[in-house]
Write an enzyme that holds these catalytic residues in place. Structure first.
Site, PDB file in Angstrom:
ATOM      1  N   ALA A  78      96.327  64.900  58.309  1.00  0.00           N
ATOM      2  CA  ALA A  78      94.931  65.338  58.344  1.00  0.00           C
ATOM      3  C   ALA A  78      94.170  64.881  57.111  1.00  0.00           C
ATOM      4  O   ALA A  78      92.992  64.528  57.193  1.00  0.00           O
ATOM      5  CB  ALA A  78      94.870  66.861  58.463  1.00  0.00           C
ATOM      6  N   GLU A  79      94.834  64.875  55.971  1.00  0.00           N
ATOM      7  CA  GLU A  79      94.154  64.559  54.714  1.00  0.00           C
ATOM      8  C   GLU A  79      93.969  63.055  54.505  1.00  0.00           C
ATOM      9  O   GLU A  79      92.903  62.613  54.087  1.00  0.00           O
ATOM     10  CB  GLU A  79      94.946  65.133  53.529  1.00  0.00           C
ATOM     11  CG  GLU A  79      94.891  66.648  53.413  1.00  0.00           C
ATOM     12  CD  GLU A  79      93.556  67.144  52.898  1.00  0.00           C
ATOM     13  OE1 GLU A  79      92.677  66.320  52.578  1.00  0.00           O
ATOM     14  OE2 GLU A  79      93.385  68.363  52.813  1.00  0.00           O
ATOM     15  N   SER A  80      95.004  62.262  54.769  1.00  0.00           N
ATOM     16  CA  SER A  80      94.947  60.851  54.366  1.00  0.00           C
ATOM     17  C   SER A  80      95.466  59.872  55.408  1.00  0.00           C
ATOM     18  O   SER A  80      95.420  58.666  55.169  1.00  0.00           O
ATOM     19  CB  SER A  80      95.773  60.655  53.086  1.00  0.00           C
ATOM     20  OG  SER A  80      97.151  60.912  53.351  1.00  0.00           O
TER      21      SER A  80
END
Length: 766
Positions: A641-643
């Site tokens: 989700a982040e990267s």
């Protein structure tokens, strides 16, 4: 004949001895995820390094600006088997060695180019040209850069015609904007050295024509301005002046742009050109805050059909330049005009802006838009936003009415997943079991990529016995929607890739075999564009983790559909083969999108699912999952989700690394872990720090996943403010009530990754 066979056998033996197989993908992992110092430490003690190791060492030393060491290793990466341990690092012996007849390694052209670059630093321009001439011609970005370097050497030697000839020789080989801009900028520079300023200006204008807003166009516009100021006799026709003015505008040279545009208008051009010049002149005048002059231009169109279009241009320019209040005043006037495109865009921009800032009256503006333009895609979005605001005020009845109406009007709209999820909830409340089943089946068919779909399916699967689902699947053989629905639920319960694939085949769920063909295309690297050779050659860069060369070649590809599909096929293929987890996932996601099939993990082959959810950095994840008592799936979901597994990702806000930690947060974690120095772009460091933070959130929120995720994104302080204010006892409604769009969708997205990732990470032992 026997002699020829003997020679072939000897050649094969030689290559196999010196091009030693690499254990696993150690070199690619080393290249992708290590610093130059770590690469050097790891490889310099190797007793007999092969050409790949030498190339990786050359790249590492080059990044450290240790140029002699870099040159030595580039020289020794040039041939498959031939090495020269004691070569003198002067141009003549190096050239003699590279010009010898030996079996070239895949890195020969790369190494020769880098060697030429290094000798350029030492001003050995004649030898730079000779080195470049050793390279084979191609349409690669490497060859483009080599010819540009050759032209620069010719210029240093004052051989301007040869420089121009070199650049022109590759101009027709490239269609991408970056290459064309670079080549034309170099051509313009060569023409200037030759004092041919008219042709220099024409080359610069070509750069502006490619993309007036690009940084290259800014350089071209500024250089053109200098030429026109310093040289006499340079003439521009009217279309060229318009191009020049556009370049000046985007280069923020508004005074100059205004002067050129006034000159264009003074020649009384034909109608279309006059309108284009007037529009750009208004934009330029607003940027230089000459508002009265802009109004004078507008007033000359007062009684013409173009007036309101130019007024909209003025409003848009106010908006882009940060003068939002002035823009809103104009939009408020324009939204009531009987000009559909102008009134729709003006009202849409007003409503969106007011809603984001929670200003009074935004709900009325959204309702007005939905009433006047009910079938516009933005109307569906506004209906969703209205529902969410009504949720926050606990007005569920009105929200329900809007949701049901929207689903009827836009059953396959972009936000129909939200509408279906909450329609399911309302039907569940009313004990409408048939309606619930129908809605859930529609979600997995129409909205298969949606977080809402997988959150709902996971909820249903957790409350249904596996044998019941298997029984219902057998009954649904003649009902494709229901068969797909029960298959997806069974996959979530079983987490067995082999059975998942078997059901797809047995029940003919993959109609047309589109998902099977997708996986086969990636696995076999089935490329169809004219750039298939360029993309296939990326393998050598993936094999040693040379990300800079990969990105260089990707940037030089044209953006037509066929080449783009091939590009993402190659990224998915090589990314999964060589453990570049970001490219594995990104390539697969983009390929699905570009080929027009839905991102439906329920229909994908297990190998495709693993490309979307790779077991990235497995040792790091397992270590810190165990140390901080977290599930690997949770860590992977946050990373994705982040990267999207991109270890060097840096957000616009400054968050860094796989798990996107802000530096101040990371410094606090480092103190707690007693880590004195750290680099958040190192995969294991990011996993360690992010997992430590998740452990703390897990304790704070007693394992409540949604609150942990919200806290990770928005901070614990915000979550604590929301808990007493919103429906904390209904976590799905609470998620919908989160006032930060980014956090709300982050929670939904991360929950989907936890659910879908479980198909991979929970099945590793199966």
């Amino acid at each position: 004949m026997n002699c020829n066979k003997l020679l072939i056998l000897l050649l094969l033996c030689t290559v196999s001895c010196f091009n030693r197989p690499i254990d696993g993908n150690d070199l690619s992992i080393l290249g992708f995820y290590s610093t130059p110092d770590e690469i050097i430490t790891s490889l310099k003690a190797a007793p007999s390094p092969g050409y790949r190791e030498h190339y990786l060492l050359g790249t590492a030393y080059n990044k450290k600006k240790q140029y002699k060491n870099a040159m030595y290793h580039y020289i020794n990466s040039s041939f498959s088997s031939e090495r020269s341990k004691n070569i003198r690092l002067y141009p003549s012996p190096v050239f003699t060695f590279l010009d010898e007849f030996h079996s070239k390694s895949p890195y020969y052209n790369d190494s020769v180019y880098h060697i030429a670059e290094l000798f350029y630093r030492y001003r050995e321009f004649r030898y730079v040209i000779k080195f470049i001439d050793l390279m084979g011609t191609s349409r690669s970005a490497l060859y483009r850069d080599a010819i540009i370097l050759k032209s620069r050497s010719h210029i240093e030697l004052r051989e301007y015609d040869k420089a121009i000839e070199s650049l022109k020789s590759i101009l027709e080989d490239f269609r991408d904007d970056i290459s064309l801009s670079l080549i034309n900028i170099r051509l313009a520079s060569a023409y200037m050295y030759r004092n041919d300023y008219q042709k220099a200006v024409q080359a610069y204008l070509q750069v502006i024509k490619i993309d007036p807003s690009g940084w290259q166009a800014g350089i071209a516009a500024k250089e053109t301005a200098l030429i026109l100021q310093q040289q006499t006799g340079i003439t521009l026709d009217t279309p060229s002046k318009m191009l020049y003015a556009a370049g000046l505008y985007h280069a923020a040279k508004y005074d100059s742009a205004v002067a050129v545009l006034k000159e264009v208008l003074s020649t009384n051009p034909e109608k279309t050109l006059k309108e284009q010049a007037s529009e750009l002149l208004i934009r330029s005048l607003i940027r230089k805050r000459s508002l009265r002059d802009a109004d004078n231009i507008l007033s000359s169109y007062k009684d013409t059909p173009r007036y309101y279009a130019l007024l909209k241009t003025k409003a848009d320019e106010f908006w882009r330049s940060g003068m939002r209040n002035q823009a809103l005043t104009l939009y408020n006037d324009l939204k009531s005009k009987d000009i559909p495109d102008i009134s729709r865009e003006s009202l849409q921009r007003m409503a969106s802006y007011m809603e984001r800032r929670n200003r009074n009256g935004f709900m009325n503006l959204m309702k007005e838009f939905c009433s006047r333009f009910p079938d516009d895609p933005h109307a569906e979005r506004f209906r969703m936003l209205l529902s969410q605001h009504l949720f926050r005020s606990n007005n569920l009845s009105d929200a329900e009415s809007i949701i049901r109406e929207s689903l009827k009007r836009s059953p396959e709209g972009e936000h129909s997943d939200f509408m279906r999820f909450w329609t399911y909830r309302f039907m569940q409340r009313d004990n409408n079991h048939a309606g619930c089943l129908k809605t859930a089946c529609e979600m997995i068919r129409i909205n298969p990529a949606s977080s809402y779909t997988w959150i709902l399916l996971d909820k249903i699967a957790s409350h249904t016995e596996l044998e019941t689902l298997r029984s219902e699947l057998k009954k649904s053989r003649n009902n494709a929607d229901r068969a797909l629905y029960y298959h997806a639920l069974i996959s979530l319960k079983e987490k067995n890739p082999a059975e998942h694939a078997r059901r797809i085949s047995d029940y003919s769920l993959d109609a047309g075999s589109r998902y099977y063909s997708l996986e086969r295309k990636i696995r076999t690297l089935n490329l169809n564009s004219e750039f298939d050779d360029t993309l296939t050659s990326l393998e050598k860069y993936f094999a040693v983790g040379d990300i800079d060369s990969i990105n260089r070649e990707l940037a030089a590809l044209p953006e037509d559909d066929e080449t783009t599909i091939d590009k993402y096929t190659a990224l998915a293929h090589f990314g999964s083969r060589f453990n570049h987890y970001h490219f594995s996932a990104l390539g697969t996601i983009q390929l699905i999108q570009k080929t027009g099939i839905k991102n439906n993990i329920a229909l994908m082959q297990p190998e495709s699912i693993l490309r979307l959810y790779p077991r990235a950095f497995p040792r790091c994840v397992k270590r810190y999952a165990d140390e901080f008592s977290l599930s690997p799936n949770m860590i992977y979901a946050v990373i994705r989700a982040e990267s999207l597994y991109h270890n060097e990702a840096v957000s616009s806000a400054g968050a860094v690394g796989l798990m996107q930690l802000m530096p101040p947060t990371a410094r606090g974690i480092a103190r707690q872990l007693r880590v004195k120095s750290f680099d958040l772009k190192k995969p294991c460091t990011s996993v360690q720090f992010g997992s430590h933070y998740l452990k703390w959130l897990n304790k704070v929120y007693d394992g409540k996943i949604e609150l942990m995720i919200a806290g990770y994104n928005a901070g614990v302080g915000n979550v604590e403010k929301w808990k007493p204010k919103y429906a904390f006892d209904d976590i799905e409604l609470f998620t919908e009530q989160i006032p930060f769009d980014e956090t709300r969708y982050y929670v939904l997205r991360t929950k989907k990754h936890i659910i879908q990732g479980s198909l991979v990470y929970s099945s590793s032992s199966k």
